[in-house]
Write an enzyme that holds these catalytic residues in place. Structure first.
Site, PDB file in Angstrom:
ATOM      1  CE  LYS A 136      -4.307   1.228   2.366  1.00  0.00           C
ATOM      2  NZ  LYS A 136      -5.011   1.096   3.521  1.00  0.00           N
TER       3      LYS A 136
HETATM    4  O1  G3P Z   1      -7.749   2.082   5.316  1.00  0.00           O
HETATM    5  C1  G3P Z   1      -8.187   3.203   4.736  1.00  0.00           C
HETATM    6  C2  G3P Z   1      -9.634   3.682   5.091  1.00  0.00           C
HETATM    7  O2  G3P Z   1     -10.485   2.624   4.707  1.00  0.00           O
HETATM    8  C3  G3P Z   1      -9.568   4.392   6.373  1.00  0.00           C
HETATM    9  O3  G3P Z   1     -11.064   4.684   6.815  1.00  0.00           O
HETATM   10  O4  G3P Z   1     -12.565   5.337   8.500  1.00  0.00           O
HETATM   11  O5  G3P Z   1     -10.081   6.008   8.671  1.00  0.00           O
HETATM   12  O6  G3P Z   1     -11.728   7.005   7.019  1.00  0.00           O
HETATM   13  P1  G3P Z   1     -11.233   5.865   7.813  1.00  0.00           P
END
Ligand code: G3P
Length: 219
Positions: free
Chosen positions: A83
């Protein structure tokens, strides 16, 4: 549409794996910090539990160190996806990873034009964050529709991985928009099956079934 779990919590991963609905895992530095575990041991363990793609994020800012970290991570298990953040340096690293046959997930994507750049350097996945855009009153899902259109216009093979999902509506809309994957937290993964009409209907069938004389309903 494939379902990935967005977590580094081993108990959650095992629970989701048992449902038969899980296709892969996405982790990020925040999830790893929350786990309290050694990053490398954690990635190895997740890759043993889940046969599908497991995203592990590089933390360097420059291309060369990203390449070192990414190659190390890719060597941990055959299902590791490296990633990489959507920066100029990140895109340069993705170009090299692509040439080396290392799978990549380009993260922190907040616009269709950024997604176009990731596809041009051969990213395996692009992760547009819908929830964080919704949080600031920009419709995240429109981005998914626009990326789908751009990728289809030019036949890019990069898979759209809808990330930062917050609701069942996000998952449903991502599927309608033709997103290849949605990653989600465990709480959301569990909610998808729920519908109060299913529960009400089940209760009614159970009540009616018990009205039938036992001799007529034993088999
Ligand atoms: O890991 C990437 C993403 O899905 C993070 O989500 O909830 O931290 O905006 P969030």
């Amino acid at each position: 549409m494939k379902f990935f779990l967005d977590t580094a919590d081993i108990a959650e991963i095992r629970e989701a794996q048992e449902t038969g609905l899980l296709d892969g895992i996405t982790t990020n530095p925040s999830h790893v910090a929350k786990s309290g575990r050694n990053f490398i041991e954690l990635v190895r363990e997740i890759c043993e539990i889940v046969p599908g793609p497991v995203s592990a994020e590089v933390t360097a800012e420059g291309k060369d160190e990203m390449l070192r970290q990414g190659r190390f991570l890719a060597d941990l298990a055959p299902n590791v996806v490296v990633k990489v953040p959507l920066t100029q340096e990140g895109l340069k690293a993705v170009k090299v990873f692509t040439e080396e046959g290392i799978k990549t997930n380009v993260t922190l994507c907040f616009s269709p034009v950024q997604a176009l750049l990731a596809a041009k350097v051969g990213a395996t996945y692009i992760s547009p964050f819908v929830g964080r855009l919704d949080d600031i009153a920009i419709e995240g899902m429109q981005g998914i529709r626009d990326i789908r259109a751009i990728y289809d216009n030019y036949g890019f093979g990069t898979q759209i991985l809808t990330a930062s999902t917050r609701s069942a509506m996000h998952i449903q809309d991502a599927a309608i928009a033709g997103s290849d994957v949605a990653t989600m937290p465990m709480a959301l993964f569990k909610k998808l099956v729920n519908n109060p009409l299913t529960d009400i209907g089940l209760k009614l069938f159970d009540t009616d079934w018990n009205k039938i004389p036992e001799a007529n309903r034993t088999y």
